[in-house]
Design a protein around this motif. Structure first.
Motif, PDB file in Angstrom:
ATOM      1  N   ARG A 123       0.834  -1.203   0.000  1.00 36.15           N
ATOM      2  CA  ARG A 123       0.000   0.000   0.000  1.00 36.15           C
ATOM      3  C   ARG A 123       0.869   1.253   0.000  1.00 36.15           C
ATOM      4  O   ARG A 123       0.575   2.225  -0.710  1.00 36.15           O
ATOM      5  N   GLY A 124       1.941   1.224   0.788  1.00 35.73           N
ATOM      6  CA  GLY A 124       2.818   2.381   0.869  1.00 35.73           C
ATOM      7  C   GLY A 124       3.478   2.690  -0.461  1.00 35.73           C
ATOM      8  O   GLY A 124       3.574   3.857  -0.865  1.00 35.73           O
ATOM      9  N   GLU A 125       3.957   1.641  -1.154  1.00 36.09           N
ATOM     10  CA  GLU A 125       4.590   1.858  -2.459  1.00 36.09           C
ATOM     11  C   GLU A 125       3.584   2.372  -3.478  1.00 36.09           C
ATOM     12  O   GLU A 125       3.887   3.266  -4.269  1.00 36.09           O
ATOM     13  N   LEU A 126       2.373   1.831  -3.467  1.00 37.51           N
ATOM     14  CA  LEU A 126       1.349   2.271  -4.420  1.00 37.51           C
ATOM     15  C   LEU A 126       1.041   3.753  -4.223  1.00 37.51           C
ATOM     16  O   LEU A 126       0.919   4.508  -5.195  1.00 37.51           O
ATOM     17  N   TRP A 127       0.936   4.180  -2.965  1.00 41.18           N
ATOM     18  CA  TRP A 127       0.639   5.588  -2.698  1.00 41.18           C
ATOM     19  C   TRP A 127       1.831   6.491  -3.022  1.00 41.18           C
ATOM     20  O   TRP A 127       1.670   7.582  -3.563  1.00 41.18           O
ATOM     21  N   ARG A 128       3.035   6.015  -2.740  1.00 41.42           N
ATOM     22  CA  ARG A 128       4.230   6.805  -3.072  1.00 41.42           C
ATOM     23  C   ARG A 128       4.300   7.051  -4.579  1.00 41.42           C
ATOM     24  O   ARG A 128       4.550   8.181  -5.029  1.00 41.42           O
ATOM     25  N   ARG A 129       4.086   6.010  -5.364  1.00 41.24           N
ATOM     26  CA  ARG A 129       4.126   6.160  -6.825  1.00 41.24           C
ATOM     27  C   ARG A 129       2.989   7.058  -7.319  1.00 41.24           C
ATOM     28  O   ARG A 129       3.151   7.813  -8.290  1.00 41.24           O
ATOM     29  N   THR A 130       1.835   6.988  -6.665  1.00 41.34           N
ATOM     30  CA  THR A 130       0.719   7.862  -7.040  1.00 41.34           C
ATOM     31  C   THR A 130       1.073   9.319  -6.790  1.00 41.34           C
ATOM     32  O   THR A 130       0.809  10.198  -7.626  1.00 41.34           O
ATOM     33  N   ARG A 131       1.677   9.595  -5.629  1.00 43.01           N
ATOM     34  CA  ARG A 131       2.093  10.970  -5.323  1.00 43.01           C
ATOM     35  C   ARG A 131       3.072  11.497  -6.364  1.00 43.01           C
ATOM     36  O   ARG A 131       2.949  12.632  -6.841  1.00 43.01           O
ATOM     37  N   ALA A 132       4.066  10.674  -6.691  1.00 44.83           N
ATOM     38  CA  ALA A 132       5.088  11.102  -7.649  1.00 44.83           C
ATOM     39  C   ALA A 132       4.473  11.398  -9.008  1.00 44.83           C
ATOM     40  O   ALA A 132       4.795  12.409  -9.644  1.00 44.83           O
ATOM     41  N   LEU A 133       3.567  10.520  -9.467  1.00 48.01           N
ATOM     42  CA  LEU A 133       2.973  10.722 -10.786  1.00 48.01           C
ATOM     43  C   LEU A 133       2.037  11.920 -10.789  1.00 48.01           C
ATOM     44  O   LEU A 133       2.007  12.694 -11.763  1.00 48.01           O
ATOM     45  N   PRO A 179       7.638   8.402 -16.668  1.00 48.11           N
ATOM     46  CA  PRO A 179       7.422   8.730 -15.248  1.00 48.11           C
ATOM     47  C   PRO A 179       8.565   8.240 -14.365  1.00 48.11           C
ATOM     48  O   PRO A 179       9.112   7.157 -14.575  1.00 48.11           O
ATOM     49  N   ARG A 180       8.909   9.058 -13.383  1.00 49.92           N
ATOM     50  CA  ARG A 180       9.894   8.647 -12.391  1.00 49.92           C
ATOM     51  C   ARG A 180       9.186   7.811 -11.316  1.00 49.92           C
ATOM     52  O   ARG A 180       7.975   7.877 -11.167  1.00 49.92           O
ATOM     53  N   ARG A 181       9.977   7.073 -10.563  1.00 52.24           N
ATOM     54  CA  ARG A 181       9.397   6.282  -9.474  1.00 52.24           C
ATOM     55  C   ARG A 181       9.980   6.738  -8.144  1.00 52.24           C
ATOM     56  O   ARG A 181      10.292   5.931  -7.287  1.00 52.24           O
ATOM     57  N   ASP A 182      10.142   8.061  -7.996  1.00 50.37           N
ATOM     58  CA  ASP A 182      10.687   8.547  -6.731  1.00 50.37           C
ATOM     59  C   ASP A 182       9.545   8.905  -5.790  1.00 50.37           C
ATOM     60  O   ASP A 182       8.786   8.050  -5.387  1.00 50.37           O
ATOM     61  N   ASP A 183       9.379  10.155  -5.453  1.00 44.68           N
ATOM     62  CA  ASP A 183       8.323  10.529  -4.522  1.00 44.68           C
ATOM     63  C   ASP A 183       7.858  11.930  -4.861  1.00 44.68           C
ATOM     64  O   ASP A 183       8.447  12.623  -5.697  1.00 44.68           O
ATOM     65  N   GLY A 184       6.790  12.328  -4.214  1.00 43.12           N
ATOM     66  CA  GLY A 184       6.254  13.657  -4.432  1.00 43.12           C
ATOM     67  C   GLY A 184       5.391  14.031  -3.243  1.00 43.12           C
ATOM     68  O   GLY A 184       5.122  13.208  -2.363  1.00 43.12           O
ATOM     69  N   PRO A 185       4.931  15.277  -3.198  1.00 47.40           N
ATOM     70  CA  PRO A 185       4.084  15.701  -2.084  1.00 47.40           C
ATOM     71  C   PRO A 185       2.699  15.082  -2.181  1.00 47.40           C
ATOM     72  O   PRO A 185       2.269  14.658  -3.258  1.00 47.40           O
ATOM     73  N   ASP A 186       2.002  15.020  -1.053  1.00 45.40           N
ATOM     74  CA  ASP A 186       0.610  14.595  -1.107  1.00 45.40           C
ATOM     75  C   ASP A 186      -0.176  15.564  -1.983  1.00 45.40           C
ATOM     76  O   ASP A 186      -0.065  16.784  -1.811  1.00 45.40           O
ATOM     77  N   PRO A 187      -0.921  15.044  -2.954  1.00 42.48           N
ATOM     78  CA  PRO A 187      -1.699  15.959  -3.788  1.00 42.48           C
ATOM     79  C   PRO A 187      -2.783  16.651  -2.976  1.00 42.48           C
ATOM     80  O   PRO A 187      -3.269  16.124  -1.968  1.00 42.48           O
TER      81      PRO A 187
END
Length: 551
Positions: free
Chosen positions: A54-64, A180-188
């Motif tokens: 779940r954590g990885e799925l959300w991290r990738r969602t934030r980044a994208l 797309p990168r697979r790093d991280d991003g802020p919460d949308p």
């Protein structure tokens, strides 16, 4: 068109303040609740499954979502997602919704005409492309569709789990390309759940398909309702073997995620490999056509894998084999129930409860999954509401009903009083429950009586020499409609058409007996996003040619 998501319906979110508002919010709350739980099982090209938490799925969602923001994707934009069942496809669904844009799924099997049509209707600003998937040159198809349509999108290159490093440079079709990168991003930022989030192609029985779009709020509300009705809970595993680009595969997977269950994604369908995964990962739920499970049964007949975890199969009877497959799965301990749905009202809009006895439980239709979904049956010519027990057109009103059509108006989709015309014939059982009969255009009027061809097909399929049966109607010598059957023989058997006509005559009313039954090597079929269906139009052509002595 709104509805309230009741917190108790989602087992993963018992507290009222934790009720998610849309799909991105659902993934966020799942990750916050327990980031290490497996949300998705990805299948790599070599058939190995990879756990995505779940954590990885959300991290990738934030980044994208952050990258989409940087590329100018915002409210009202269409993003075409042209990829198989990868966790990437779910990330794109969530990230696009976070930008208040909407996804238009493209089946990897779509040809040039279909892709061109989707570009013209949806006019996507961006195409997420699984270039190189399964040896398919999707880029070549996209270039040709861009040239035909004049719609020039950006391209984001995605290679999927275990795939090679993306090479976006060669994928520019005129508006730029990136990966797309697979790093991280802020919460949308919180998104508007009433923005359109996804659009599905309709079946397109005449002409090219329409694009039926739904809001983010509707997607989540329906996922929650399906999860509750199907009895999905954390620890369950939903098999995602149908494409996410189609409503059947999409709604089942969303229901699994809404319940906090794990979804097992299969980007290609190999029956032996899928059975291995069912046994190894203890799959509990599947919604599909009978065509898919027929292939699983054929593979299982050789190896007899353990299916004891499989609790529920929601079946659409595309090939007339659901009854025999239900008997087989019943021996394995699986509950089988007919379902109902479409691109306009979502798949799994209705299903039969477990206490509904067979064979009624195996028919299409069921009880609607959400209390705010209203269903009625009307006279198809006058829209006059019919009482329970009378056959007519099934119509819907509620949060599951299509919110918009992309790129075209459909003026006859709704009645004057706001009910959606499904185009399906059915019978209301009681409030909220109905039996699906057939598509309005497929019903046969034989000697003045409306006849569901499935009734004749079931009789033909009951013969030991018949593997598959399909019945169509064509004009007879006097211009009146006659029924004509087509069958594929059981392996090692040689049925005779005249004998099968007599077989029908033994139990069916005289006006239902087919004028002829033809034995063919294989049915003409079409593979769509929801499964493989027999092409009735092609059989009608065959029937006409044979009647004229041309075939």
């Amino acid at each position: 068109m709104t509805t309230v998501v009741t917190p108790h319906a989602v087992s993963a979110f018992p507290a009222p303040h934790e009720a998610p508002t849309d799909f991105p919010d659902l993934l966020h709350r799942l990750a916050r609740r327990d980031p290490d739980v497996t949300a998705v099982l990805d299948t790599t090209p070599d058939g190995v499954t990879h756990a995505v938490s779940r954590g990885e799925l959300w991290r990738r969602t934030r980044a994208l979502a952050e990258e989409l923001r940087a590329h100018g994707i915002g409210r009202g934009d269409a993003v075409a997602v042209w990829m198989p069942n990868w966790s990437d496809a779910l990330v794109w669904q969530a990230a696009v919704a976070a930008r208040e844009a909407h996804v238009v799924g493209i089946n990897t099997r779509y040809g040039l005409e279909e892709v061109t049509h989707l570009l013209e209707r949806a006019r996507p600003r961006l195409v997420a492309l699984a270039q190189g998937f399964h040896g398919l040159d999707l880029l070549d198809r996209l270039r040709a569709a861009v040239e035909r349509s004049g719609v020039v999108p950006e391209v984001a290159v995605v290679t999927g789990p275990g795939g090679p490093t993306p090479e976006p440079g060669a994928c520019n079709v005129g508006a730029g390309a990136w990966s797309p990168r697979r790093d991280d991003g802020p919460d949308p930022a919180p998104s508007d759940p009433d923005a359109l989030a996804v659009a599905f192609t309709t079946s397109g029985s005449t002409g090219l398909p329409k694009l039926a779009a739904h809001t983010a709020r509707a997607v989540l509300a329906h996922a929650v309702a399906d999860a509750a009705v199907l009895g999905l809970v954390e620890g369950d595993v939903v098999l995602g073997a149908l494409p996410l680009s189609g409503v059947f595969g999409y709604n089942a997977i969303m229901a699994g995620l809404a319940a906090g269950a794990t979804v097992l994604l299969e980007p290609t369908f190999d029956a032996d490999r899928v059975l291995d995964h069912v046994a190894a990962h203890r799959v509990t739920h599947l919604a599909s056509g009978d065509d898919l499970v027929l292939r699983l049964h054929e593979a299982w007949s050789v190896t007899h894998r353990d299916l004891s975890s499989w609790r529920w199969w929601g079946v659409a009877d595309f090939q007339g084999r659901s009854h025999e497959l239900a008997a087989w799965l019943g021996e394995q301990g699986t509950t089988v129930a007919g379902v109902y749905g479409s691109s306009e009202v979502f798949a799994l809009a209705a299903t039969w409860p477990d206490d509904e006895p067979a064979p009624g439980r195996l028919t299409g239709g069921g009880r609607v999954v959400h209390p705010d979904i209203a269903v009625r049956v009307v006279d198809p010519d006058t829209d006059a509401v019919l009482e329970p027990g009378r056959e007519g057109e099934v119509q819907f009103r509620g949060p599951n009903v299509v919110d918009a059509y992309l790129g075209a108006e459909v003026p006859d989709a709704f009645t004057a009083d706001g009910w959606f015309r499904s185009g399906d014939l059915g019978v209301l059982v009681d409030e909220g429950a109905f039996v699906y009969v057939c598509r309005r255009g497929d019903a046969l009027r034989l000697r003045g009586f409306l006849v569901d061809p499935a009734e004749i097909e079931r009789r033909l399929a009951a013969h030991e020499d018949v593997a598959t049966a399909k019945v169509v109607g064509v004009p007879g010598a006097d211009g009146a409609t006659i029924a004509v059957g087509f069958v594929v023989a059981t392996a090692g058997r040689t049925p005779v058409g005249e004998d099968l006509v007599a077989w029908c005559r033994a139990t069916l009313a005289g006006f239902k007996v087919p004028a002829a039954v033809h034995v063919v090597e294989a049915m003409p079929t079409t593979s769509g996003t929801n499964g493989t269906k027999i092409k009735a139009a092609e059989l009608r052509r065959w029937a006409t040619e044979r009647a004229l002595g041309m075939g």
